[in-house]
Design an enzyme around this catalytic site. Structure first.
Site, short mmCIF file in Angstrom:
data_model
loop_
_atom_site.label_atom_id
_atom_site.label_comp_id
_atom_site.label_asym_id
_atom_site.label_seq_id
_atom_site.Cartn_x
_atom_site.Cartn_y
_atom_site.Cartn_z
N GLY A 68 4.44 -1.92 0.44
CA GLY A 68 5.43 -1.37 -0.48
C GLY A 68 6.04 -0.08 0.03
O GLY A 68 7.25 0.15 -0.12
N HIS A 198 -1.31 -6.28 -1.74
CA HIS A 198 -2.68 -5.91 -2.14
C HIS A 198 -2.82 -5.56 -3.62
O HIS A 198 -3.91 -5.23 -4.08
CB HIS A 198 -3.25 -4.81 -1.24
N THR A 234 6.73 -7.75 15.86
CA THR A 234 6.03 -9.03 15.64
C THR A 234 5.35 -9.01 14.28
O THR A 234 4.67 -8.04 13.94
CB THR A 234 5.00 -9.26 16.77
N CYS A 319 -2.99 7.79 -4.55
CA CYS A 319 -2.42 8.69 -3.54
C CYS A 319 -2.60 10.14 -3.94
O CYS A 319 -2.79 11.00 -3.10
CB CYS A 319 -0.93 8.41 -3.36
C1 PLP Z 1 4.66 1.65 -7.52
C2 PLP Z 1 4.16 1.59 -6.12
N1 PLP Z 1 5.03 1.55 -5.10
C3 PLP Z 1 4.66 1.51 -3.82
C4 PLP Z 1 3.32 1.49 -3.49
C5 PLP Z 1 2.94 1.45 -2.04
O1 PLP Z 1 2.53 0.16 -1.68
P1 PLP Z 1 1.67 -0.04 -0.35
O2 PLP Z 1 0.29 0.45 -0.66
O3 PLP Z 1 1.73 -1.53 -0.12
O4 PLP Z 1 2.35 0.71 0.72
C6 PLP Z 1 2.36 1.54 -4.50
C7 PLP Z 1 0.91 1.58 -4.16
O5 PLP Z 1 0.10 2.13 -4.88
C8 PLP Z 1 2.78 1.59 -5.86
O6 PLP Z 1 1.91 1.63 -6.86
#
Ligand code: PLP
Length: 381
Positions: A68, A198, A234, A319
């Protein structure tokens, strides 16, 4: 262990593991034209079909990414570079860090201008402010998440997509948390959509950016011609095959069962404890999330006590946990920093059981009461 942090990540499902195992045997480079490459390419395209079908989109619109965060970065940077120094972005104050932390770079190095839509009560989007800023600021791109990772609050992104389409404004939605928890028809009208594996019982390190129809983005990932020249490199075949299998398995998400479990947890807390707030509870929110704040108790202290008893949840987003500063999402709801540090995110999922809910209520009652009693005893001394 009671795992109540499904918004941080989900356990890998058996279906996803089986999907990944297929890619172990199919190790060719999907860009090679020989037999080994063609086999891998067939698996890649079969996977693309499955992801597209789960999201109600066309396979051609799916660009596989490392997750993401990368997909969000590709939209923001790609749009800014496509537009040049006049780029104007309209977003919200509660987006994921992968959006939020890209903004200073966009503004300071690329000359972009950024405006944020105000929030209404309990974290909902102020739609009057959105319409007003769309008209006066005239953004090139609107980027608003479908579901918030910390509070679970939903933004009406399909309605926003329609409004943006009327003004010919491109619209991106980060559907990382929404995918698999609400119907994809609630968010799939955006021009760009971020997905991640995930959060839906697939592997980490893989996701997708959906680029609808003929929408254009400047390429920011150079390499070969992979992903129809939209993202060089890739492909992560094991991750992609696991992502596709997880998408196919979304029928086993049991969303309504999870909602009932979440509601039972909240009812149990309400029946036994006082002086707490559930943020986002008065507006539309994800069926699995409880963002709760026990007044006067730092979430770090409560989470440490709960962890010793095997209960896993997080303070704010994964995070921002471990960081001393309070979550930007909670301060954007108008909470003072000390109060924001009291909030914790509990997120349930497919493997949550009735027994776990009962035990969790018991643990919260025990630890919250104990911490409060200790504090009263100290005051009395
Ligand atoms: C709303 C949102 N966007 C983006 C992400 C980032 O996704 P990724 O962990 O696959 O980079 C997260 C992950 O916690 C999320 O909750």
């Amino acid at each position: 262990m009671i795992y109540a942090d499904y918004n941080a990540t989900t356990p890998l499902s058996e279906a996803a593991k089986a999907g990944m195992a297929k890619a172990f045997e199919c190790w060719g480079n999907p860009s090679s034209s020989h037999r080994a490459g063609r086999q891998a390419n067939a698996l890649l395209e079969e996977s693309r079909d499955k992801v597209a079908s789960a999201a109600g989109l066309h396979a051609r619109e799916i660009v596989f990414t490392s997750g993401g965060s990368e997909a969000n970065g590709m939209v923001l940077m790609g749009s800014a570079l496509q537009c040049g120094s006049s780029f104007r972005l309209l977003t919200s104050p509660v987006e994921h860090a992968s959006v939020e932390k890209a903004l200073p770079l966009l503004c300071e190095k690329l000359g972009a201008q950024v405006e944020r839509v105000a929030l209404a009560e309990d974290g909902a989007l102020d739609m009057a402010d959105f319409r007003n800023k769309l008209e006066t600021f005239r953004p090139h791109l609107v980027s608003l998440m479908a579901a918030n990772n910390e509070t679970g609050v939903l933004f009406p992104v399909n309605a926003i997509a329609e409004i943006c389409a009327h003004t010919e404004t491109l619209f991106h939605t980060d559907a990382t948390q929404a995918f698999g928890k609400i119907p994809s028809t609630d968010f799939n009208r955006a021009d760009f959509i971020t997905l991640s594996a995930h959060k839906i019982y697939g592997p980490k390190g893989v996701g997708a950016l959906v680029i609808r129809g003929d929408r254009k983005l400047e390429c920011t990932r150079f390499g070969g011609s992979q992903e129809i020249k939209r993202r060089g490199g890739t492909q992560n075949m094991i991750g992609i095959a696991g992502f596709a299998a997880a998408c196919e398995d979304l029928k086993n998400s049991h969303v309504e069962t999870i909602r009932a479990l979440r509601d039972r947890f909240e009812a149990g807390i309400k029946n036994s404890l006082s002086d707490f707030t559930i943020h986002g509870a008065t507006v539309s929110r994800l069926p699995n999330t409880t963002c709760i704040r026990f007044h006067g108790i730092l979430s770090e202290i409560l989470l440490t006590a709960l962890d010793l008893d095997g209960f896993c949840a997080s303070g704010g987003s994964a995070c921002s946990s471990g960081s001393a500063s309070p979550s930007h999402v909670l301060t954007a709801l108008g909470l003072a920093p000390e109060k924001a540090k009291e909030a914790m995110r509990i997120s349930w999922g497919r493997f949550t059981t009735d027994e776990e809910i009962d035990r969790s209520i018991e643990l919260f009652v025990r630890h919250v009461s104990r911490i409060r009693q200790r504090r009263m005893d100290r005051k009395a001394l």
